[in-house]
Design a protein around this motif. Structure first.
Motif, PDB file in Angstrom:
ATOM      1  N   ARG A  11       0.583  -1.015  -0.172  1.00 34.61           N
ATOM      2  CA  ARG A  11      -0.048  -0.342   0.051  1.00 34.61           C
ATOM      3  C   ARG A  11       0.922   1.309   0.310  1.00 34.61           C
ATOM      4  O   ARG A  11       0.422   2.028  -0.737  1.00 34.61           O
ATOM      5  CB  ARG A  11      -1.323  -0.412   1.479  1.00 34.61           C
ATOM      6  N   ARG A  12       2.010   0.705   0.620  1.00 28.72           N
ATOM      7  CA  ARG A  12       3.109   2.286   0.805  1.00 28.72           C
ATOM      8  C   ARG A  12       3.933   2.742  -0.639  1.00 28.72           C
ATOM      9  O   ARG A  12       4.914   3.384  -0.398  1.00 28.72           O
ATOM     10  CB  ARG A  12       3.809   2.855   1.847  1.00 28.72           C
ATOM     11  N   TYR A  27       0.240  -4.510   3.873  1.00 30.04           N
ATOM     12  CA  TYR A  27       0.950  -3.427   4.925  1.00 30.04           C
ATOM     13  C   TYR A  27       1.970  -2.882   5.721  1.00 30.04           C
ATOM     14  O   TYR A  27       2.050  -2.322   6.049  1.00 30.04           O
ATOM     15  CB  TYR A  27      -0.349  -2.890   5.885  1.00 30.04           C
ATOM     16  N   THR A  41      -2.211   0.188   8.480  1.00 30.04           N
ATOM     17  CA  THR A  41      -2.947   1.384   8.087  1.00 30.04           C
ATOM     18  C   THR A  41      -4.096   0.880   9.422  1.00 30.04           C
ATOM     19  O   THR A  41      -4.046  -0.062  10.391  1.00 30.04           O
ATOM     20  CB  THR A  41      -3.043   1.885   7.581  1.00 30.04           C
TER      21      THR A  41
END
Length: 261
Positions: A19-20, A59, A64
């Motif tokens: 996600r990042r 994640y 998150t």
């Protein structure tokens, strides 16, 4: 568009999660595939499997808020089941969290496609204003060319307008001259026709006058002759009354010859 590989190492993925990670088609494809697996298991109520590796992949080491919510709800449902109402509410919350996470990823993926696939960076850069110092001179030159083209077009329009006006004036003058020439021709023709019509009348008038004059002359002569007839008759009577002298008779030609002999 393909499942391109993300330019990121496995250690970075395990630390920060997909996600990042930098945006790429492979990243979004992998996230959507893992979320689809979790959604399918939640709908079936199969919470026997561990999802720690999936949560770490998505994640990283520090999930998150929504990632932590999905992990906690999955763990409680795995431990306690879905027999009670509270657990069923938790199951509904887990499904909602998975759907929201999937929706957010799809929106990010759609935005990425619009920015980098449908509208390429090269096309976007061509639509932006240039920043290189040489572009200033090029923009000025382009502006000058635009002004020159605009002036040329205006001049061309003016020339064409003047030419068309001159053509209309020449055409009107020609039509006027043709009408005047035609009118003059018609007037001359009408005058000639009138003259030809008057000539027989004059000739008939002259004939009538000459005939009238001849009649007058004959009348005068007849009057004179009728006035001189008694005098002529009296003269003839007087001449008849005068004694006639006897003229000597001429001898025949034969006798004259004999006398000479």
């Amino acid at each position: 568009m393909g499942r391109e590989t993300a330019d990121i190492s496995q250690a970075e993925v395990l630390k920060s999660g997909l996600r990042r990670a930098p945006k790429s088609p492979a990243k979004f494809g992998e996230i959507l595939a893992n979320l689809e697996i979790l959604t399918t298991l939640a709908r079936k109520g199969n919470f026997a499997q561990e999802i720690d590796s999936v949560i770490t992949l998505l994640y990283g080491e520090t999930p998150t808020l929504r990632g932590a919510q999905i992990a906690n709800l999955w763990q409680r449902l795995r431990e306690e089941g879905v027999e009670t109402d509270e657990m069923r509410e938790m199951l509904a919350g887990l499904k909602v969290a998975l759907e929201e996470e999937t929706r957010d990823v799809v929106e990010e993926y759609t935005l990425y496609l619009q920015e980098h696939v449908h509208i390429s960076p090269a096309l976007r850069s061509s639509a932006l204003a240039p920043s290189h110092p040489q572009w200033t001179a090029l923009i000025r030159h382009e502006y000058t060319l635009d002004r020159l083209i605009e002036r040329k077009l205006k001049l061309l329009v003016q020339i064409q307008t003047a030419r068309r006006a001159q053509e209309r004036a020449d055409r009107a003058a020609e039509e006027k001259a043709e009408r005047a020439e035609k009118n003059a021709f018609l007037e001359n023709k009408a005058g000639e026709l009138l003259k030809t019509k008057d000539q027989p009348k004059k000739q008939t008038g002259n004939k009538a006058e000459t005939k009238r004059a001849m009649l007058l002359k004959t009348n005068k002569r007849s009057k004179k002759q009728s006035g001189n007839k008694p005098e002529n008759k009296a003269g003839q009577v007087a001449e008849n009354k005068r004694p006639r002298k006897n003229k000597p008779k001429k001898a025949p030609a034969g006798r004259k010859i004999l006398a000479h002999a």
